[in-house]
Design a protein around this motif. Structure first.
Motif, PDB file in Angstrom:
ATOM      1  N   SER A  85      39.627  57.010  43.765  1.00 45.55           N
ATOM      2  CA  SER A  85      40.510  55.489  44.498  1.00 45.55           C
ATOM      3  C   SER A  85      39.153  54.826  44.111  1.00 45.55           C
ATOM      4  O   SER A  85      38.342  54.536  44.845  1.00 45.55           O
ATOM      5  CB  SER A  85      40.944  55.305  45.711  1.00 45.55           C
ATOM      6  OG  SER A  85      40.771  54.456  45.535  1.00 45.55           O
ATOM      7  N   PRO A  86      39.194  53.905  43.275  1.00 42.76           N
ATOM      8  CA  PRO A  86      38.402  52.595  43.397  1.00 42.76           C
ATOM      9  C   PRO A  86      38.343  51.806  44.401  1.00 42.76           C
ATOM     10  O   PRO A  86      37.174  50.867  44.284  1.00 42.76           O
ATOM     11  CB  PRO A  86      39.410  51.784  41.824  1.00 42.76           C
ATOM     12  CG  PRO A  86      40.485  51.776  41.813  1.00 42.76           C
ATOM     13  CD  PRO A  86      40.734  53.007  42.697  1.00 42.76           C
ATOM     14  N   TYR A  87      39.691  51.068  45.134  1.00 41.02           N
ATOM     15  CA  TYR A  87      39.375  50.551  46.242  1.00 41.02           C
ATOM     16  C   TYR A  87      38.975  51.128  47.489  1.00 41.02           C
ATOM     17  O   TYR A  87      38.277  50.593  47.284  1.00 41.02           O
ATOM     18  CB  TYR A  87      40.713  50.221  47.103  1.00 41.02           C
ATOM     19  CG  TYR A  87      41.813  49.572  45.848  1.00 41.02           C
ATOM     20  CD1 TYR A  87      41.871  48.158  46.017  1.00 41.02           C
ATOM     21  CD2 TYR A  87      42.955  50.204  44.781  1.00 41.02           C
ATOM     22  CE1 TYR A  87      42.347  47.027  45.065  1.00 41.02           C
ATOM     23  CE2 TYR A  87      43.433  49.024  44.254  1.00 41.02           C
ATOM     24  CZ  TYR A  87      43.722  48.032  44.260  1.00 41.02           C
ATOM     25  OH  TYR A  87      43.702  47.489  43.468  1.00 41.02           O
ATOM     26  N   LEU A  98      48.357  61.917  48.044  1.00 40.00           N
ATOM     27  CA  LEU A  98      48.486  60.630  48.803  1.00 40.00           C
ATOM     28  C   LEU A  98      50.448  60.283  48.656  1.00 40.00           C
ATOM     29  O   LEU A  98      50.394  59.868  49.299  1.00 40.00           O
ATOM     30  CB  LEU A  98      48.331  58.765  48.241  1.00 40.00           C
ATOM     31  CG  LEU A  98      46.084  59.303  48.172  1.00 40.00           C
ATOM     32  CD1 LEU A  98      46.625  57.571  47.744  1.00 40.00           C
ATOM     33  CD2 LEU A  98      45.797  59.278  49.869  1.00 40.00           C
ATOM     34  N   GLY A 104      49.793  53.766  53.592  1.00 40.41           N
ATOM     35  CA  GLY A 104      50.274  54.906  53.471  1.00 40.41           C
ATOM     36  C   GLY A 104      48.995  55.228  51.898  1.00 40.41           C
ATOM     37  O   GLY A 104      49.203  55.747  51.422  1.00 40.41           O
ATOM     38  N   VAL A 141      45.348  54.561  50.514  1.00 40.65           N
ATOM     39  CA  VAL A 141      43.513  54.368  50.367  1.00 40.65           C
ATOM     40  C   VAL A 141      43.141  53.275  50.376  1.00 40.65           C
ATOM     41  O   VAL A 141      43.260  52.535  48.856  1.00 40.65           O
ATOM     42  CB  VAL A 141      42.798  56.196  50.336  1.00 40.65           C
ATOM     43  CG1 VAL A 141      43.345  56.973  51.408  1.00 40.65           C
ATOM     44  CG2 VAL A 141      43.250  55.635  48.371  1.00 40.65           C
ATOM     45  N   PRO A 142      41.527  52.732  50.565  1.00 40.36           N
ATOM     46  CA  PRO A 142      40.561  53.614  51.855  1.00 40.36           C
ATOM     47  C   PRO A 142      42.242  52.471  52.803  1.00 40.36           C
ATOM     48  O   PRO A 142      42.667  51.836  53.361  1.00 40.36           O
ATOM     49  CB  PRO A 142      40.059  52.573  51.644  1.00 40.36           C
ATOM     50  CG  PRO A 142      40.197  51.498  50.959  1.00 40.36           C
ATOM     51  CD  PRO A 142      40.520  51.628  50.474  1.00 40.36           C
ATOM     52  N   THR A 195      41.188  47.298  51.800  1.00 41.97           N
ATOM     53  CA  THR A 195      39.962  47.074  51.487  1.00 41.97           C
ATOM     54  C   THR A 195      38.974  45.889  51.984  1.00 41.97           C
ATOM     55  O   THR A 195      38.188  45.695  52.935  1.00 41.97           O
ATOM     56  CB  THR A 195      39.614  47.197  49.672  1.00 41.97           C
ATOM     57  OG1 THR A 195      40.115  48.223  48.998  1.00 41.97           O
ATOM     58  CG2 THR A 195      38.325  47.319  49.627  1.00 41.97           C
ATOM     59  N   TYR A 222      44.558  47.809  37.903  1.00 49.62           N
ATOM     60  CA  TYR A 222      45.226  48.818  38.711  1.00 49.62           C
ATOM     61  C   TYR A 222      46.886  48.614  37.943  1.00 49.62           C
ATOM     62  O   TYR A 222      47.730  49.743  37.953  1.00 49.62           O
ATOM     63  CB  TYR A 222      45.039  48.253  40.299  1.00 49.62           C
ATOM     64  CG  TYR A 222      46.003  50.029  40.948  1.00 49.62           C
ATOM     65  CD1 TYR A 222      45.313  50.968  40.976  1.00 49.62           C
ATOM     66  CD2 TYR A 222      46.735  49.366  41.850  1.00 49.62           C
ATOM     67  CE1 TYR A 222      45.971  51.572  42.298  1.00 49.62           C
ATOM     68  CE2 TYR A 222      47.534  50.593  42.736  1.00 49.62           C
ATOM     69  CZ  TYR A 222      47.071  51.955  42.759  1.00 49.62           C
ATOM     70  OH  TYR A 222      47.775  52.390  43.658  1.00 49.62           O
TER      71      TYR A 222
HETATM   72  N1  LIG Z   1      45.030  46.419  48.492  1.00 52.07           N
HETATM   73  C1  LIG Z   1      45.020  47.819  48.586  1.00 52.07           C
HETATM   74  C2  LIG Z   1      45.469  48.406  47.623  1.00 52.07           C
HETATM   75  C3  LIG Z   1      44.679  49.602  48.010  1.00 52.07           C
HETATM   76  C4  LIG Z   1      45.866  50.846  46.555  1.00 52.07           C
HETATM   77  O1  LIG Z   1      46.244  50.741  46.386  1.00 52.07           O
HETATM   78  N2  LIG Z   1      44.776  52.250  46.806  1.00 52.07           N
HETATM   79  C5  LIG Z   1      45.524  52.926  45.852  1.00 52.07           C
HETATM   80  C6  LIG Z   1      44.843  54.460  45.615  1.00 52.07           C
HETATM   81  S1  LIG Z   1      43.427  53.354  44.382  1.00 52.07           S
HETATM   82  C7  LIG Z   1      46.362  54.114  46.879  1.00 52.07           C
HETATM   83  O2  LIG Z   1      46.660  54.696  47.955  1.00 52.07           O
HETATM   84  N3  LIG Z   1      47.994  54.490  46.274  1.00 52.07           N
HETATM   85  C8  LIG Z   1      48.923  55.177  46.970  1.00 52.07           C
HETATM   86  C9  LIG Z   1      50.264  54.620  46.817  1.00 52.07           C
HETATM   87  O3  LIG Z   1      50.280  53.540  46.311  1.00 52.07           O
HETATM   88  O4  LIG Z   1      50.836  55.207  48.042  1.00 52.07           O
HETATM   89  C10 LIG Z   1      43.350  47.436  49.182  1.00 52.07           C
HETATM   90  O5  LIG Z   1      42.848  46.774  49.448  1.00 52.07           O
HETATM   91  O6  LIG Z   1      42.832  48.609  49.625  1.00 52.07           O
END
Ligand SMILES: N[C@@H](CCC(=O)N[C@@H](CS)C(=O)NCC(=O)O)C(=O)O
Length: 200
Positions: A9-11, A36, A50, A52-53, A66, A107
């Motif tokens: 995960s880049p975030y 996830l 639901g 990460v992070p 984030t 993303y």
């Molecule tokens: N806006 C969020 C985006 C976080 C995000 O999209 N994380 C992805 C992984 S890179 C995730 O958890 N995806 C799981 C899903 O969409 O259910 C942030 O800035 O933390």
């Protein structure tokens, strides 16, 4: 504190880089939350997102997003993530904002690219690709000002460019951007970057 993440995960990479760069490893335990998509994933018991992070604080609050988490870690570290002087701090926030919107553009384009061709929006893909290209150009123009010591904005730029390498190699962000390329290569030698880079 517990930081929930998933491998590439880049975030989540951004707070993972932060705890390495700013000596918070003894304060924050990393917990791999993959997969996830599992219906009973622990993240869903902490909040509606639901994603990460996610950071479970020592007081039991569960922080998502984030930038919220990085802001919290900055406080925990006694202000080590961002420069103290207001002009440098403002500039760091400017850079980190662009790194964040680059990550978002990459993303959502990656997700769109993975949809069935009949469900894809070429207009959406082109718009987000254009946004990403403008971000790469902006960084090439500003990278001379990414001066030591390393701050969180620098790490967020590395996370976004590393994600571009993984999901959008066709962007070829290094082409005609020699200063950004050299800076990125140097940053990748730091443990915070090297230990968290995506595996693909
Ligand atoms: N806006 C969020 C985006 C976080 C995000 O999209 N994380 C992805 C992984 S890179 C995730 O958890 N995806 C799981 C899903 O969409 O259910 C942030 O800035 O933390």
């Amino acid at each position: 504190m517990k930081l929930y993440y998933s491998g590439n995960s880049p975030y989540a990479r951004r707070p993972r880089m932060a705890i390495r760069q700013f000596d918070l490893m003894d304060r924050v335990e990393e917990v791999d939350a993959a997969p996830l998509a599992a219906p009973d994933n622990v993240l869903k018991s902490y909040g509606p997102g639901g994603k990460v992070p996610g950071l479970l604080t020592d007081s039991g609050a569960f922080l998502c997003e984030t930038l919220v988490i990085l802001n919290y870690l900055d406080e925990v570290s006694g202000g080590r993530l961002y420069p103290a002087a207001s002009e440098q701090r403002d500039f760091a926030f400017q850079i980190e904002g662009v790194a964040s919107l680059l990550m978002e553009a990459l993303y959502y384009r990656a997700h769109e690219n993975r949809r069935e061709a009949s469900e894809q929006s070429p207009g959406f893909i082109a718009n987000e690709a254009g946004r990403a290209a403008r971000c790469y150009d902006a960084f090439e123009g500003l990278v001379d000002q990414f001066v030591e010591p390393v701050n969180m904005a620098h790490l967020s730029v590395v996370a976004s460019l590393g994600y571009a390498d993984w999901r959008h190699p066709g962007d070829e962000w290094r082409t005609n951007r020699p200063k950004l390329t050299a800076w990125f290569d140097t940053m990748m030698q730091q443990p915070a970057s090297a230990e968290t880079k995506p595996i693909f």
